[in-house]
Structure formats: C-alpha cells, structure tokens
Design a protein around this motif. Structure first.
Motif, PDB file in Angstrom:
ATOM      1  N   TRP A  91       0.828  -1.212   0.000  1.00  0.00           N
ATOM      2  CA  TRP A  91       0.000   0.000   0.000  1.00  0.00           C
ATOM      3  C   TRP A  91       0.863   1.264   0.000  1.00  0.00           C
ATOM      4  N   ALA A  92       1.917   1.272   0.784  1.00  0.00           N
ATOM      5  CA  ALA A  92       2.761   2.470   0.890  1.00  0.00           C
ATOM      6  C   ALA A  92       3.413   2.833  -0.435  1.00  0.00           C
ATOM      7  N   THR A  93       3.661   1.826  -1.278  1.00  0.00           N
ATOM      8  CA  THR A  93       4.360   2.078  -2.538  1.00  0.00           C
ATOM      9  C   THR A  93       3.423   2.061  -3.739  1.00  0.00           C
ATOM     10  N   HIS A  94       2.115   1.940  -3.513  1.00  0.00           N
ATOM     11  CA  HIS A  94       1.209   1.827  -4.656  1.00  0.00           C
ATOM     12  C   HIS A  94       1.153   3.134  -5.434  1.00  0.00           C
ATOM     13  N   TYR A  95       1.067   2.996  -6.766  1.00  0.00           N
ATOM     14  CA  TYR A  95       1.054   4.166  -7.637  1.00  0.00           C
ATOM     15  C   TYR A  95      -0.279   4.211  -8.369  1.00  0.00           C
ATOM     16  N   ALA A  96      -0.977   5.318  -8.274  1.00  0.00           N
ATOM     17  CA  ALA A  96      -2.338   5.416  -8.784  1.00  0.00           C
ATOM     18  C   ALA A  96      -2.369   5.697 -10.288  1.00  0.00           C
ATOM     19  N   PRO A  97      -3.204   4.969 -11.032  1.00  0.00           N
ATOM     20  CA  PRO A  97      -3.324   5.208 -12.468  1.00  0.00           C
ATOM     21  C   PRO A  97      -4.229   6.395 -12.776  1.00  0.00           C
ATOM     22  N   ALA A  98      -4.127   6.879 -14.003  1.00  0.00           N
ATOM     23  CA  ALA A  98      -5.061   7.899 -14.476  1.00  0.00           C
ATOM     24  C   ALA A  98      -6.477   7.334 -14.441  1.00  0.00           C
ATOM     25  N   ALA A  99      -7.439   8.190 -14.128  1.00  0.00           N
ATOM     26  CA  ALA A  99      -8.808   7.724 -13.914  1.00  0.00           C
ATOM     27  C   ALA A  99      -9.434   7.107 -15.162  1.00  0.00           C
ATOM     28  N   ASP A 100      -8.959   7.481 -16.352  1.00  0.00           N
ATOM     29  CA  ASP A 100      -9.552   6.956 -17.585  1.00  0.00           C
ATOM     30  C   ASP A 100      -8.692   5.872 -18.243  1.00  0.00           C
ATOM     31  N   LEU A 101      -7.675   5.381 -17.545  1.00  0.00           N
ATOM     32  CA  LEU A 101      -6.731   4.449 -18.162  1.00  0.00           C
ATOM     33  C   LEU A 101      -7.421   3.187 -18.677  1.00  0.00           C
ATOM     34  N   PHE A 102      -8.379   2.678 -17.920  1.00  0.00           N
ATOM     35  CA  PHE A 102      -9.007   1.402 -18.274  1.00  0.00           C
ATOM     36  C   PHE A 102     -10.002   1.520 -19.431  1.00  0.00           C
ATOM     37  N   THR A 103     -10.316   2.728 -19.859  1.00  0.00           N
ATOM     38  CA  THR A 103     -11.255   2.897 -20.973  1.00  0.00           C
ATOM     39  C   THR A 103     -10.546   3.091 -22.305  1.00  0.00           C
ATOM     40  N   GLN A 104      -9.239   3.118 -22.298  1.00  0.00           N
ATOM     41  CA  GLN A 104      -8.464   3.339 -23.521  1.00  0.00           C
ATOM     42  C   GLN A 104      -8.221   2.018 -24.242  1.00  0.00           C
ATOM     43  N   LYS A 105      -8.064   2.098 -25.563  1.00  0.00           N
ATOM     44  CA  LYS A 105      -7.825   0.888 -26.343  1.00  0.00           C
ATOM     45  C   LYS A 105      -6.762   1.154 -27.400  1.00  0.00           C
ATOM     46  N   LEU A 106      -6.126   0.073 -27.836  1.00  0.00           N
ATOM     47  CA  LEU A 106      -5.091   0.146 -28.864  1.00  0.00           C
ATOM     48  C   LEU A 106      -5.296  -0.968 -29.875  1.00  0.00           C
ATOM     49  N   ASP A 107      -4.735  -0.794 -31.070  1.00  0.00           N
ATOM     50  CA  ASP A 107      -4.746  -1.855 -32.067  1.00  0.00           C
ATOM     51  C   ASP A 107      -3.657  -2.872 -31.725  1.00  0.00           C
ATOM     52  N   GLY A 108      -3.857  -4.089 -32.178  1.00  0.00           N
ATOM     53  CA  GLY A 108      -2.839  -5.115 -31.988  1.00  0.00           C
ATOM     54  C   GLY A 108      -3.195  -6.075 -30.870  1.00  0.00           C
ATOM     55  N   VAL A 109      -3.233  -7.360 -31.190  1.00  0.00           N
ATOM     56  CA  VAL A 109      -3.569  -8.396 -30.204  1.00  0.00           C
ATOM     57  C   VAL A 109      -2.512  -9.489 -30.308  1.00  0.00           C
ATOM     58  N   ALA A 110      -1.467  -9.366 -29.491  1.00  0.00           N
ATOM     59  CA  ALA A 110      -0.307 -10.243 -29.630  1.00  0.00           C
ATOM     60  C   ALA A 110      -0.626 -11.705 -29.336  1.00  0.00           C
ATOM     61  N   TRP A 111      -1.564 -11.957 -28.431  1.00  0.00           N
ATOM     62  CA  TRP A 111      -1.815 -13.352 -28.066  1.00  0.00           C
ATOM     63  C   TRP A 111      -2.449 -14.145 -29.201  1.00  0.00           C
ATOM     64  N   ARG A 112      -2.882 -13.473 -30.236  1.00  0.00           N
ATOM     65  CA  ARG A 112      -3.417 -14.190 -31.398  1.00  0.00           C
ATOM     66  C   ARG A 112      -2.312 -14.793 -32.259  1.00  0.00           C
ATOM     67  N   SER A 113      -1.091 -14.292 -32.107  1.00  0.00           N
ATOM     68  CA  SER A 113       0.004 -14.778 -32.958  1.00  0.00           C
ATOM     69  C   SER A 113       1.238 -15.235 -32.189  1.00  0.00           C
ATOM     70  N   LYS A 114       1.302 -14.963 -30.882  1.00  0.00           N
ATOM     71  CA  LYS A 114       2.476 -15.336 -30.087  1.00  0.00           C
ATOM     72  C   LYS A 114       2.083 -16.379 -29.045  1.00  0.00           C
ATOM     73  N   PRO A 115       2.976 -17.349 -28.776  1.00  0.00           N
ATOM     74  CA  PRO A 115       2.681 -18.347 -27.737  1.00  0.00           C
ATOM     75  C   PRO A 115       2.505 -17.682 -26.375  1.00  0.00           C
ATOM     76  N   SER A 116       1.484 -18.116 -25.647  1.00  0.00           N
ATOM     77  CA  SER A 116       1.127 -17.463 -24.388  1.00  0.00           C
ATOM     78  C   SER A 116       0.984 -18.466 -23.254  1.00  0.00           C
ATOM     79  N   SER A 117       1.369 -18.018 -22.064  1.00  0.00           N
ATOM     80  CA  SER A 117       1.141 -18.761 -20.833  1.00  0.00           C
ATOM     81  C   SER A 117       0.337 -17.878 -19.894  1.00  0.00           C
ATOM     82  N   TYR A 118      -0.438 -18.515 -19.023  1.00  0.00           N
ATOM     83  CA  TYR A 118      -1.306 -17.742 -18.117  1.00  0.00           C
ATOM     84  C   TYR A 118      -1.252 -18.337 -16.717  1.00  0.00           C
ATOM     85  N   ILE A 119      -0.912 -17.498 -15.733  1.00  0.00           N
ATOM     86  CA  ILE A 119      -0.942 -17.889 -14.320  1.00  0.00           C
ATOM     87  C   ILE A 119      -2.256 -17.382 -13.735  1.00  0.00           C
ATOM     88  N   LEU A 120      -3.119 -18.318 -13.377  1.00  0.00           N
ATOM     89  CA  LEU A 120      -4.474 -18.012 -12.923  1.00  0.00           C
ATOM     90  C   LEU A 120      -4.512 -18.063 -11.398  1.00  0.00           C
TER      91      LEU A 120
END
Length: 234
Positions: A145-174
């Motif tokens: 908590w002491a070191t947490h850094y707050a994101p911009a309020a609209d960060l999660f609504t932004q989008k970009l082109d490009g979806v790497a997991w469609r072409s690159k091997p991926s691993s997922y830790i659930l």
C-alpha cells in the motif's frame, strides 16, 4: 553472447517494476537478461511505448511478462517483432475493440469498493490491500500500500490496435483467490487465447506470494522459445 531469451516485466496499476523483485534475481542468475519496464500509468499508448523502448535496451528474442493491467500492455506491445512469447499473471488481455474496463465490468470484484478517485487518479484505500494482496504478511501488505502508484482515472477505458496473443505463444498464471481480477475472468481469457494455463491458490500478486511458481512458468516459456529458435536454425 546472449543465448537465452530476454525477459521484460510489465507491471499493473498500484505498482511499479519493483513488484517483481522476488523473481528477477533468480532469472538473472540463470543467464537471462531482465528488465522491468517503468511506465507512468497515464495512457495505455504511453505505457506500450515505454515497453517498446525497453525492448530496445535488451537482446532479442524477448518474453513479455504482464501482471494485471500489464496484460493489456503486453497484448499491444507484444506484436513487436522482438517479442517471442507472452506470460500473463492474473492479467487482463483485451481482444480487438475491447478495453480493460469492459472486461472487468463483466466480472466485478470487491477491490473496486475500496478505491477513491482524486486529482484525476484512482487511489487504493488502505483496507483494499486485503483484496489485492491478502495472502502476504501484514508487513508486506503495508509495503504494497505504501508504494502503490495510482493510475489515471480513464486508463481502463483506452484501447489500442494489436492483439499479440493471437500470434504469439502465451502462458497464463491463474490466481484462484484473486480479489482484483476475478478468477472466472482469468479462466475465460486464458481459454480464449489458448494459453498454457497454471492455476495457483493465490491473491492478485502471485509473483510476491508464490514467486517460485512464477519463475518456473517464465523459465518454461523461455525454454520453449529457445527450443523453437534452435529448431528454426537447423
């Protein structure tokens, strides 16, 4: 001569590259060139650009490792030709047209009842740390908590082109005990991308609570990339 893939870590919100400090030393000792990209959580485009600058400072091929929001970052940055593989840690992974916000809203979690928006940033209240890192010691939770850094309020609504997991091997830790990114969302994303999936009874920060598992997964992904490179060179 660099013989093993390089590794670039990409952090989530309420964090910086130091959240990987329990896994970096071992990977370095095993001969990997390792860097943690440090970005400002101001814009998704800016964070992706910072990762690509980091890729310019290490050897190729590289494995991108993204935690939480960092999954969105590696999904976009991972289309770079220098990236050979992806590792997601309790992470989001938008497809074309999706945002982090649209994914999280389908699978709500308790942590977002412990936030406060001020000065254009999203801050975590102290009581929210239990939802974020509840399986760490009390002392470690206080440091998170002491070191947490707050994101911009609209960060999660932004989008970009490009979806790497469609072409690159991926691993997922659930992380099955995650109170920040819902385990059901993680399960859906891992299945959608066809990732090699590893489940762990962890909070949202398995790289802090279960670092040996995270090291093993990254090591396995790196060895697979190295094996493909050797085969291709014959």
């Amino acid at each position: 001569m660099q013989t093993k893939p390089s590794i670039v870590f990409c952090h989530g919100i309420w964090a910086d590259g130091s959240c990987f400090n329990k896994v970096i030393p071992t990977l370095q000792a095993e001969g990997h060139e390792v860097m943690a990209a440090q970005y400002g959580l101001d814009t998704l485009a800016g964070d992706v650009a910072a990762v690509k600058r980091t890729l310019g400072r290490i050897s190729s091929p590289a494995i991108l490792v993204g935690h939480s929001y960092g999954g969105a970052v590696i999904t976009a940055a991972g289309t770079d030709d220098r990236v050979a593989g992806l590792v997601y840690i309790a992470a989001v992974a938008p497809d074309a047209g999706e945002t982090v916000d649209s994914q999280l809203n389908k699978f709500p979690t308790e942590i977002f009842s412990h936030i406060e928006v001020a000065d254009g940033r999203v801050w975590l209240r102290p009581e929210g740390v239990a939802s974020f890192a509840g399986d760490l010691s009390e002392q470690e939770q206080k440091v998170v908590w002491a070191t947490h850094y707050a994101p911009a309020a609209d960060l999660f609504t932004q989008k970009l082109d490009g979806v790497a997991w469609r072409s690159k091997p991926s691993s997922y830790i659930l992380a099955t005990k995650d109170g920040a990114v819902h385990p059901d969302l993680q399960r859906f994303l891992a299945k959608r991308m066809g990732a090699t999936t590893y489940e762990v009874a962890s909070s949202h920060v398995p790289m802090l609570s279960n670092p040996n598992l995270v090291i093993d997964v990254i090591r396995t992904a790196a060895n697979a990339v190295r094996g493909r490179s050797t085969t291709a060179g014959r």
